[in-house]
Design an enzyme around this catalytic site. Structure first.
Site, PDB file in Angstrom:
ATOM      1  N   ARG A  50       0.857  -1.192   0.000  1.00 39.93           N
ATOM      2  CA  ARG A  50       0.000   0.000   0.000  1.00 39.93           C
ATOM      3  C   ARG A  50       0.890   1.237   0.000  1.00 39.93           C
ATOM      4  O   ARG A  50       2.114   1.140   0.127  1.00 39.93           O
ATOM      5  CB  ARG A  50      -1.021   0.003   1.163  1.00 39.93           C
ATOM      6  CG  ARG A  50      -0.639  -0.631   2.433  1.00 39.93           C
ATOM      7  CD  ARG A  50       0.383   0.077   3.257  1.00 39.93           C
ATOM      8  NE  ARG A  50       0.126   1.487   3.381  1.00 39.93           N
ATOM      9  CZ  ARG A  50       1.051   2.407   3.566  1.00 39.93           C
ATOM     10  NH1 ARG A  50       2.345   2.067   3.637  1.00 39.93           N
ATOM     11  NH2 ARG A  50       0.755   3.679   3.657  1.00 39.93           N
ATOM     12  N   GLY A  51       0.235   2.414  -0.135  1.00 38.13           N
ATOM     13  CA  GLY A  51       0.998   3.642  -0.319  1.00 38.13           C
ATOM     14  C   GLY A  51       1.078   3.895  -1.822  1.00 38.13           C
ATOM     15  O   GLY A  51       1.353   2.967  -2.594  1.00 38.13           O
ATOM     16  N   ALA A  52       0.822   5.159  -2.229  1.00 37.96           N
ATOM     17  CA  ALA A  52       0.627   5.437  -3.651  1.00 37.96           C
ATOM     18  C   ALA A  52       1.794   5.006  -4.553  1.00 37.96           C
ATOM     19  O   ALA A  52       1.586   4.224  -5.498  1.00 37.96           O
ATOM     20  CB  ALA A  52       0.298   6.917  -3.822  1.00 37.96           C
ATOM     21  N   ARG A  93      -7.560  -0.546  -6.704  1.00 35.91           N
ATOM     22  CA  ARG A  93      -7.737   0.639  -5.843  1.00 35.91           C
ATOM     23  C   ARG A  93      -7.865   1.876  -6.746  1.00 35.91           C
ATOM     24  O   ARG A  93      -7.026   2.094  -7.616  1.00 35.91           O
ATOM     25  CB  ARG A  93      -6.558   0.809  -4.870  1.00 35.91           C
ATOM     26  CG  ARG A  93      -6.459  -0.333  -3.859  1.00 35.91           C
ATOM     27  CD  ARG A  93      -5.563   0.021  -2.691  1.00 35.91           C
ATOM     28  NE  ARG A  93      -6.213   0.898  -1.740  1.00 35.91           N
ATOM     29  CZ  ARG A  93      -5.576   1.497  -0.725  1.00 35.91           C
ATOM     30  NH1 ARG A  93      -4.266   1.323  -0.583  1.00 35.91           N
ATOM     31  NH2 ARG A  93      -6.218   2.269   0.121  1.00 35.91           N
ATOM     32  N   GLN A 200      -2.153   2.633   9.968  1.00 39.00           N
ATOM     33  CA  GLN A 200      -0.869   2.715   9.247  1.00 39.00           C
ATOM     34  C   GLN A 200       0.164   3.518  10.055  1.00 39.00           C
ATOM     35  O   GLN A 200       1.360   3.245   9.964  1.00 39.00           O
ATOM     36  CB  GLN A 200      -1.064   3.382   7.878  1.00 39.00           C
ATOM     37  CG  GLN A 200      -1.756   2.522   6.843  1.00 39.00           C
ATOM     38  CD  GLN A 200      -3.250   2.712   6.828  1.00 39.00           C
ATOM     39  OE1 GLN A 200      -3.858   3.072   7.840  1.00 39.00           O
ATOM     40  NE2 GLN A 200      -3.892   2.451   5.718  1.00 39.00           N
ATOM     41  N   ASP A 241      -2.083  10.803  -2.438  1.00 36.22           N
ATOM     42  CA  ASP A 241      -2.457   9.799  -3.436  1.00 36.22           C
ATOM     43  C   ASP A 241      -2.798  10.402  -4.786  1.00 36.22           C
ATOM     44  O   ASP A 241      -2.670   9.737  -5.814  1.00 36.22           O
ATOM     45  CB  ASP A 241      -3.641   8.972  -2.918  1.00 36.22           C
ATOM     46  CG  ASP A 241      -3.173   8.049  -1.813  1.00 36.22           C
ATOM     47  OD1 ASP A 241      -2.967   8.547  -0.688  1.00 36.22           O
ATOM     48  OD2 ASP A 241      -2.954   6.857  -2.092  1.00 36.22           O
ATOM     49  N   ASN A 251      -5.484  12.338   0.374  1.00 36.10           N
ATOM     50  CA  ASN A 251      -4.571  11.507   1.169  1.00 36.10           C
ATOM     51  C   ASN A 251      -5.418  10.770   2.197  1.00 36.10           C
ATOM     52  O   ASN A 251      -6.641  10.960   2.274  1.00 36.10           O
ATOM     53  CB  ASN A 251      -3.485  12.375   1.840  1.00 36.10           C
ATOM     54  CG  ASN A 251      -2.388  11.509   2.454  1.00 36.10           C
ATOM     55  OD1 ASN A 251      -1.879  10.601   1.800  1.00 36.10           O
ATOM     56  ND2 ASN A 251      -2.030  11.757   3.698  1.00 36.10           N
ATOM     57  N   LYS A 252      -4.771   9.941   2.966  1.00 38.75           N
ATOM     58  CA  LYS A 252      -5.463   9.087   3.944  1.00 38.75           C
ATOM     59  C   LYS A 252      -6.501   9.858   4.741  1.00 38.75           C
ATOM     60  O   LYS A 252      -6.270  11.003   5.157  1.00 38.75           O
ATOM     61  CB  LYS A 252      -4.389   8.479   4.871  1.00 38.75           C
ATOM     62  CG  LYS A 252      -4.883   7.600   5.983  1.00 38.75           C
ATOM     63  CD  LYS A 252      -5.792   6.478   5.519  1.00 38.75           C
ATOM     64  CE  LYS A 252      -5.193   5.619   4.448  1.00 38.75           C
ATOM     65  NZ  LYS A 252      -6.219   4.777   3.746  1.00 38.75           N
TER      66      LYS A 252
HETATM   67  O1  MRU Z   1      -4.597   3.198   2.198  1.00 34.85           O
HETATM   68  P1  MRU Z   1      -3.121   3.412   2.123  1.00 34.85           P
HETATM   69  O2  MRU Z   1      -2.372   2.873   3.282  1.00 34.85           O
HETATM   70  O3  MRU Z   1      -2.534   2.958   0.792  1.00 34.85           O
HETATM   71  O4  MRU Z   1      -2.964   5.004   2.159  1.00 34.85           O
HETATM   72  C1  MRU Z   1      -1.688   5.552   2.023  1.00 34.85           C
HETATM   73  C2  MRU Z   1      -1.655   7.026   2.106  1.00 34.85           C
HETATM   74  O5  MRU Z   1      -2.660   7.689   2.231  1.00 34.85           O
HETATM   75  C3  MRU Z   1      -0.300   7.672   1.916  1.00 34.85           C
HETATM   76  O6  MRU Z   1      -0.187   8.831   2.673  1.00 34.85           O
HETATM   77  C4  MRU Z   1      -0.120   8.013   0.440  1.00 34.85           C
HETATM   78  O7  MRU Z   1      -0.420   6.918  -0.370  1.00 34.85           O
HETATM   79  C5  MRU Z   1       1.247   8.486   0.134  1.00 34.85           C
HETATM   80  S1  MRU Z   1       2.444   7.207   0.229  1.00 34.85           S
HETATM   81  C6  MRU Z   1       3.940   7.845  -0.178  1.00 34.85           C
END
Ligand code: MRU
Length: 353
Positions: A50-52, A93, A200, A241, A251-252
Site C-alpha cells: 500500500r501507499g501510492a 484501488r 498505518q 495519493d 490523502n489518507k
Molecule cells: O490506504 P493506504 O495505506 O494505501 O494510504 C496511504 C496514504 O494515504 C499515503 O499517505 C499516500 O499513499 C502516500 S504514500 C507515499
C-alpha cells in the site's frame, strides 16, 4: 546511515516478485511471493502492499509477472492480454493516481515497441518496471533533500498515515525529509497519528521510524489538536495519493482534519510527493474518486467487534484537503508554492522534458 535499516515494500529479484505483507507488521516481517494477477490484485486491495508510489511499482511489476505466461503468443495477442490484465490490476484501488500511471506506462511501452517476439517484448517491459522502481528511488532522495531544508533542530514534526519506505521504492515521500535530516545529524522529534481505521501510523510509521532510530511518539488521531496546542508541533508533513490541477489533495482519511488544525494553530502544512502524483486531468478535489472500504474495518478493532451489529458505517479511505490549507508541495524538483494552478502545471512540463 539511518536509512540502511529501512524495510523494502516491493522486492523483484531474479524474476521473482515479493511484497512485504504490511497487514502483519509490526509483529511479523513476512515477504510473500506474488505469482498470479489474482493474487497481486488481492494483495493491493487488502493493503498487503500500500501507499501510492508502492502500489504503482507493485502494479508495474505485477503486470509484468502476470503476463509472462503469454510470451509464446504472437505479439498482438500478448499486448491484448497485457491490456486486459492491466485494466484488472488497475481496478484494485481507485484513488492513488500512481497505480494507473505505472500500468499505463508499461502498456504504452509495449505499444510503442518494435520488438517482433513477445519474449523480447516481455524483457523490455521487465526493464521498464525496473526503471519505474529506480526512478522512484531517485525521486525520493530528491524529495528528502529539498524537504530536509525545512527541518531545524528541536522541531516537532507531525505526520499522518504512512508515507515512508513502506509506501514507496525506498526512503519515502513524507518521511524522506525526516530520514535525510536524521542522516544530516539534526535533532528533532516526530509524532505519528495512529491513523484509524487501519492504523498505518501506529503499525507502519512508528515501526519504520523506530528502525531508523528516530525520536518517535505515537498519538491517537484525536490528540493532534492537543499536541499542537501544547506547542509540540512545528510542521506537518504528509504524503498524498492524487493532487488535482488546483492543488486539492487526496490523502489518507483524517489528513484534512490535521490540515484544518494546522491552519488554526498557524503551523506549516506540507505535502510531499513525486510529480507523477499531480493529475492535471482532474480539475479539483471534487473530481477525485474516493475509495470506500468495508464497514468491518470500522466496526472491529484487532479482530474484536467494537460496535453494535448492523450499525450504519462510513468508511472512506481518503479525504481531500483543500489547496488553500497547503503551505507547499515537496517534490523532486523542489518546493512548490501557490498559485498551484500555474505552478503545478509548470512542474508537469518539467517532468515531460
Ligand atoms: O490506504 P493506504 O495505506 O494505501 O494510504 C496511504 C496514504 O494515504 C499515503 O499517505 C499516500 O499513499 C502516500 S504514500 C507515499
Amino acid at each position: 546511515m539511518v536509512t540502511d535499516k529501512l524495510p523494502k515494500a516491493v522486492v523483484y529479484k531474479n524474476g521473482i516478485l515479493s511484497f512485504l505483507d504490511q497487514t502483519k507488521l509490526p509483529l511479523k516481517v513476512i515477504y510473500e511471493e506474488q505469482k498470479t494477477c489474482g493474487q497481486i490484485y488481492d494483495s493491493i486491495k487488502m493493503l498487503k502492499v500500500r501507499g501510492a508510489p508502492a502500489i504503482g511499482i507493485a502494479g508495474a511489476y505485477g503486470l509484468v509477472v502476470s503476463v509472462k505466461k503469454y510470451i509464446n503468443e504472437p505479439v498482438d495477442n500478448f499486448i491484448t492480454e497485457l491490456k486486459k490484465t492491466g485494466e484488472y490490476l488497475n481496478s484494485s484501488r481507485p484513488t492513488a493516481v500512481n497505480l494507473s500511471w505505472a500500468i499505463n506506462r508499461i502498456i504504452k511501452k509495449a505499444e510503442n515497441s518494435i520488438c517482433n517476439s513477445s519474449e523480447e517484448l516481455w524483457l523490455e517491459l521487465e526493464k521498464e518496471a525496473d526503471n519505474i522502481y529506480n526512478e522512484d528511488k531517485e525521486i525520493c532522495v530528491n524529495i528528502g533533500k529539498y524537504g530536509a531544508e525545512l527541518i531545524y533542530d528541536n522541531f516537532g514534526i507531525l505526520t499522518h498515515c504512512n508515507a515512508g519506505a513502506l509506501a514507496v521504492s525506498e526512503l519515502g515521500t513524507a518521511l524522506a525529509p525526516i530520514y535525510t535530516a536524521l542522516n544530516q545529524g539534526k535533532n528533532f522529534r516526530v509524532y505519528a497519528d495512529e491513523t484509524r481505521p487501519l492504523l498505518q501510523g501506529a503499525r507502519l510509521t512508528s515501526y519504520e521510524l523506530q528502525q531508523a532510530g528516530a525520536d518517535i511518539t505515537l498519538l491517537c488521531d484525536n490528540m493532534a489538536a492537543y499536541a499542537m496546542s501544547k506547542g509540540l508541533i512545528d510542521m506537518v508533513i504528509v504524503g498524498c495519493d492524487r493532487v488535482a490541477a488546483n492543488g486539492d489533495t487526496a490523502n489518507k482519511i483524517g489528513t484534512m482534519n490535521v490540515a484544518v488544525l494546522a491552519d488554526y494553530f498557524k503551523i506549516p502544512f506540507y505535502v510531499a510527493c513525486p510529480s507523477s502524483t499531480f493529475d492535471n486531468m482532474t480539475l479539483t478535489g471534487k473530481d477525485i474518486m474516493i475509495e470506500q472500504r468495508d464497514s468491518h474495518e470500522v466496526t472491529h478493532f484487532g479482530g474484536v467487534q467494537t460496535a453494535p451489529d448492523n450499525v450504519k458505517v462510513l468508511n472512506p479511505a481518503f479525504d481531500v484537503t483543500p489547496n488553500e490549507l497547503i503551505t507547499g508541495f515537496i517534490t523532486e524538483y523542489g518546493i512548490i508554492k501557490p498559485p498551484y494552478i500555474i505552478n503545478l502545471e509548470n512542474i508537469l512540463h518539467k517532468g515531460r522534458k
